[in-house]
Write a protein that holds these residues in place. Structure first.
Motif, PDB file in Angstrom:
ATOM      1  N   GLY A  38       0.795  -1.224   0.000  1.00 44.66           N
ATOM      2  CA  GLY A  38       0.000   0.000   0.000  1.00 44.66           C
ATOM      3  C   GLY A  38       0.820   1.264   0.000  1.00 44.66           C
ATOM      4  O   GLY A  38       0.274   2.348   0.158  1.00 44.66           O
TER       5      GLY A  38
ATOM      6  N   ARG B  60      -8.032   8.753  -6.611  1.00 47.98           N
ATOM      7  CA  ARG B  60      -7.646   7.437  -7.109  1.00 47.98           C
ATOM      8  C   ARG B  60      -6.883   6.644  -6.046  1.00 47.98           C
ATOM      9  O   ARG B  60      -7.010   5.414  -5.958  1.00 47.98           O
ATOM     10  CB  ARG B  60      -6.802   7.591  -8.372  1.00 47.98           C
TER      11      ARG B  60
ATOM     12  N   ARG C 185      -9.356   5.204  -3.579  1.00 47.65           N
ATOM     13  CA  ARG C 185     -10.052   4.055  -4.164  1.00 47.65           C
ATOM     14  C   ARG C 185      -9.143   2.833  -4.239  1.00 47.65           C
ATOM     15  O   ARG C 185      -9.568   1.708  -3.962  1.00 47.65           O
ATOM     16  CB  ARG C 185     -10.583   4.422  -5.545  1.00 47.65           C
ATOM     17  N   ALA C 186      -7.902   3.048  -4.607  1.00 48.23           N
ATOM     18  CA  ALA C 186      -6.979   1.923  -4.748  1.00 48.23           C
ATOM     19  C   ALA C 186      -6.666   1.269  -3.407  1.00 48.23           C
ATOM     20  O   ALA C 186      -6.561   0.044  -3.317  1.00 48.23           O
ATOM     21  CB  ALA C 186      -5.683   2.401  -5.393  1.00 48.23           C
ATOM     22  N   LEU C 187      -6.524   2.081  -2.362  1.00 45.25           N
ATOM     23  CA  LEU C 187      -6.117   1.550  -1.060  1.00 45.25           C
ATOM     24  C   LEU C 187      -7.279   1.131  -0.178  1.00 45.25           C
ATOM     25  O   LEU C 187      -7.086   0.395   0.789  1.00 45.25           O
ATOM     26  CB  LEU C 187      -5.247   2.570  -0.315  1.00 45.25           C
ATOM     27  N   SER C 188      -8.475   1.594  -0.502  1.00 45.21           N
ATOM     28  CA  SER C 188      -9.632   1.265   0.346  1.00 45.21           C
ATOM     29  C   SER C 188     -10.604   0.328  -0.345  1.00 45.21           C
ATOM     30  O   SER C 188     -11.551  -0.124   0.279  1.00 45.21           O
ATOM     31  CB  SER C 188     -10.365   2.550   0.732  1.00 45.21           C
ATOM     32  N   HIS C 189     -10.398   0.085  -1.642  1.00 42.19           N
ATOM     33  CA  HIS C 189     -11.296  -0.778  -2.409  1.00 42.19           C
ATOM     34  C   HIS C 189     -12.720  -0.251  -2.398  1.00 42.19           C
ATOM     35  O   HIS C 189     -13.672  -1.024  -2.318  1.00 42.19           O
ATOM     36  CB  HIS C 189     -11.251  -2.225  -1.890  1.00 42.19           C
ATOM     37  N   GLN C 190     -12.842   1.091  -2.453  1.00 44.46           N
ATOM     38  CA  GLN C 190     -14.170   1.677  -2.512  1.00 44.46           C
ATOM     39  C   GLN C 190     -14.878   1.250  -3.787  1.00 44.46           C
ATOM     40  O   GLN C 190     -14.242   1.027  -4.825  1.00 44.46           O
ATOM     41  CB  GLN C 190     -14.093   3.217  -2.513  1.00 44.46           C
ATOM     42  N   GLU C 191     -16.187   1.174  -3.686  1.00 46.17           N
ATOM     43  CA  GLU C 191     -16.977   0.882  -4.871  1.00 46.17           C
ATOM     44  C   GLU C 191     -16.913   2.056  -5.825  1.00 46.17           C
ATOM     45  O   GLU C 191     -16.994   3.208  -5.426  1.00 46.17           O
ATOM     46  CB  GLU C 191     -18.444   0.623  -4.471  1.00 46.17           C
ATOM     47  N   GLN C 192     -16.770   1.744  -7.113  1.00 47.00           N
ATOM     48  CA  GLN C 192     -16.725   2.802  -8.121  1.00 47.00           C
ATOM     49  C   GLN C 192     -18.111   3.405  -8.310  1.00 47.00           C
ATOM     50  O   GLN C 192     -19.101   2.706  -8.236  1.00 47.00           O
ATOM     51  CB  GLN C 192     -16.227   2.230  -9.451  1.00 47.00           C
TER      52      GLN C 192
END
Length: 315
Positions: free
Chosen positions: A7, A305, A308-315
């Motif tokens: 990460g 970004r 989103r990449a580090l938390s795996h948020q929904e797009q």
């Protein structure tokens, strides 16, 4: 060269860059001011507390503008005392002497005025010409300095204006020089609609240096409308700028410039700086968690970004 952690980017330093960058976090003020639904003062205060817990040292708290202009910031008198005890700098915007009175009454020690490099934006934002706005700020800055208060001068539309197009570099230099001569301790160069490119950034910083503006007094404030915020930041770092404005989660825009999208996301900035081996003092994991928390309160995923990449948020 550091071994990369999960990460975190591999740190590969580049020559000619600052060893440390101070991030001027604007998410709690610039980031939230455009939200249509009023964010409760308790949520704002917790946001600032969480940001302080990430290692950020400068967190812009609020603005003492008239509530009818920016309703989201009508709670300044309630918010500032709720966070004033935090061990960080908490700058606030003061558009005029009345705003300064309100800020000083609550013990604020860092204030900012908000000028424009273009006539069109000065009219839209302040209902004044550029010169009239500077005249309005002069007693504000003078009084603040008399109280030994640090003054930042924001300058918007430094690169492009939605009504006037490209902004001539000499015009920006002239207003910067006026703000500095007025007594501002620091100038933040705003790419309000995100149209700057690295060559333009370099040209402006070179012109400012030639006009006697010390690079140590400069900060940059980029918007990511065309995806150029990080490349523009790198260009500024290469010219010696060591203060960068950013907004946690990429929140924010400008209520008076419809083409202005979000600010440079603090997480994206920290990722790049860590990869360059530049010290920020910021814990990226805590910062991402803070933006995820705030995004949940706002009811939408963060545009950052890196978040989103580090938390795996929904797009």
């Amino acid at each position: 060269m550091n071994t990369p952690e999960l990460g975190l980017p591999m740190a590969v330093p580049a020559e000619g860059l600052p060893a440390r960058v101070r991030i001027h976090e604007v998410g709690a003020r610039d980031g939230l001011q455009n939200e249509k639904a009023v964010v409760p003062v308790e949520v704002k205060a917790e946001f600032i507390r969480r940001l302080a817990g990430t290692g950020l040292t400068t967190i812009e708290a609020t603005s003492f503008v008239h509530p009818k202009w920016v309703p989201q910031l009508a709670d300044a008198e309630d918010l500032y005392p709720a966070v004033a005890g935090l061990p960080v700098s908490l700058p606030v915007l003061v558009p005029n002497e009345r705003g300064l009175d309100r800020a000083l009454a609550l013990g604020a020690r860092r204030v900012a005025v908000f000028a424009s490099a273009t006539e069109s934006f000065a009219k839209a934002n302040l209902n004044r010409t550029v010169d009239e706005a500077l005249a309005m700020f002069e007693p504000v800055v003078r009084r603040a300095k008399a109280e030994d208060v640090h003054v930042r001068g924001y300058l918007s539309m430094c690169f492009g204006d939605p009504w006037e197009g490209a902004v001539p570099v000499p015009r920006v230099v002239k207003v910067c020089r006026a703000l500095l001569d007025m007594g501002c301790d620091e100038l933040s160069l705003g790419d309000t609609i995100g149209v700057a490119t690295p060559g333009h950034v370099t040209a402006l910083l070179t012109a400012l240096t030639e006009a006697g503006v010390p690079v140590s007094a400069l900060a940059v404030h980029f918007h990511d409308t065309y995806g150029q915020a990080l490349s523009n930041t790198l260009a500024a770092l290469q010219r010696g700028v060591a203060t960068v404005d950013a907004s946690a989660g990429g929140l924010g825009g400008c209520p008076y410039a419809k083409s202005a999208t979000g600010n440079l996301a603090t997480e994206d900035l920290v990722w790049m700086l860590q990869g360059l081996g530049i010290d920020t003092g910021v814990d990226l994991g805590r910062l991402v968690a803070t933006s995820v928390w705030m995004a949940a309160h706002l009811g939408r995923p963060s545009p950052s970004r890196t978040v989103r990449a580090l938390s795996h948020q929904e797009q």
